[in-house]
Design a protein around this motif. Structure first.
Motif, mmCIF file in Angstrom:
data_model
loop_
_atom_site.group_PDB
_atom_site.id
_atom_site.type_symbol
_atom_site.label_atom_id
_atom_site.label_comp_id
_atom_site.label_asym_id
_atom_site.label_seq_id
_atom_site.Cartn_x
_atom_site.Cartn_y
_atom_site.Cartn_z
ATOM 1 N N PRO A 40 0.778 -1.210 -0.120
ATOM 2 C CA PRO A 40 -0.127 -0.052 0.048
ATOM 3 C C PRO A 40 0.823 1.457 -0.011
ATOM 4 C CG PRO A 40 0.009 -0.900 2.201
ATOM 5 C CD PRO A 40 0.969 -1.703 1.252
ATOM 6 N N TYR A 42 1.009 5.456 0.975
ATOM 7 C CA TYR A 42 0.213 6.484 1.801
ATOM 8 C C TYR A 42 0.323 7.891 1.443
ATOM 9 C CZ TYR A 42 0.328 2.887 5.557
ATOM 10 O OH TYR A 42 0.008 1.946 6.346
ATOM 11 N N VAL A 54 -4.386 9.007 3.393
ATOM 12 C CA VAL A 54 -4.988 8.184 2.696
ATOM 13 C C VAL A 54 -4.054 7.101 2.515
ATOM 14 C CG1 VAL A 54 -5.934 7.887 0.197
ATOM 15 C CG2 VAL A 54 -6.320 10.067 1.463
ATOM 16 N N LYS A 55 -4.617 5.821 2.700
ATOM 17 C CA LYS A 55 -3.919 4.672 2.564
ATOM 18 C C LYS A 55 -4.628 3.877 1.354
ATOM 19 C CE LYS A 55 -2.506 0.259 4.753
ATOM 20 N NZ LYS A 55 -2.607 -0.623 6.066
ATOM 21 N N GLU A 56 -3.891 3.536 0.171
ATOM 22 C CA GLU A 56 -4.373 3.216 -0.943
ATOM 23 C C GLU A 56 -3.595 1.734 -1.265
ATOM 24 O OE1 GLU A 56 -4.476 3.561 -5.849
ATOM 25 O OE2 GLU A 56 -4.455 5.380 -4.282
ATOM 26 N N TYR A 57 -4.359 0.684 -1.407
ATOM 27 C CA TYR A 57 -4.175 -0.684 -1.535
ATOM 28 C C TYR A 57 -3.799 -1.235 -3.064
ATOM 29 C CZ TYR A 57 -5.489 -1.192 3.239
ATOM 30 O OH TYR A 57 -5.583 -1.264 4.793
ATOM 31 N N GLY A 60 -6.859 -1.217 -5.248
ATOM 32 C CA GLY A 60 -7.376 0.199 -5.533
ATOM 33 C C GLY A 60 -8.205 0.808 -4.421
ATOM 34 N N ARG A 61 -8.590 -0.112 -3.184
ATOM 35 C CA ARG A 61 -9.223 0.185 -2.199
ATOM 36 C C ARG A 61 -8.572 1.337 -1.532
ATOM 37 N NH1 ARG A 61 -9.262 -3.337 2.230
ATOM 38 N NH2 ARG A 61 -7.354 -4.249 1.182
ATOM 39 N N ARG A 62 -9.223 2.295 -0.889
ATOM 40 C CA ARG A 62 -8.699 3.555 -0.199
ATOM 41 C C ARG A 62 -9.268 3.753 1.272
ATOM 42 N NH1 ARG A 62 -7.868 8.885 -3.148
ATOM 43 N NH2 ARG A 62 -9.927 9.252 -2.200
ATOM 44 N N SER A 77 -13.637 4.096 5.262
ATOM 45 C CA SER A 77 -13.282 3.694 3.764
ATOM 46 C C SER A 77 -13.664 4.848 2.847
ATOM 47 C CB SER A 77 -14.017 2.445 3.280
ATOM 48 O OG SER A 77 -13.472 1.364 3.873
#
Length: 78
Positions: A40, A42, A54-57, A60-62, A77
């Motif tokens: 991920p 940040y 914001v943490k983005e995986y 695409g999940r954030r 989320s």
């Protein structure tokens, strides 16, 4: 010779402009590379509340999180 090697010792306290320029140039590549490796990333956006990121995986999940040494506290989320 790159900008980092051209800095005189007296200029060492003012590295932020050089860092920001490098991030603007290479930051997107680094983010894509990190996500492709399965990690991920940040970051913050102009509307990210103070103290949160914001943490983005890679999928695409954030999430909006509070980051600390022990674990990320998920606020919500996105």
């Amino acid at each position: 010779m790159n900008e980092m090697t051209r800095l005189a010792p007296a200029d060492a306290s003012d590295l932020w402009p050089v860092i920001e320029k490098g991030l603007a140039r290479d930051g997107e590549f680094a983010v894509r590379d990190h996500l492709a490796a399965g990690f991920p990333v940040y970051y913050s956006e102009s509307d990210t509340p103070a103290g949160l990121v914001v943490k983005e995986y890679p999928d695409g999940r954030r999430e909006l999180v509070r980051h600390n040494r022990n674990a990320d506290e998920v606020i919500r989320s996105l």
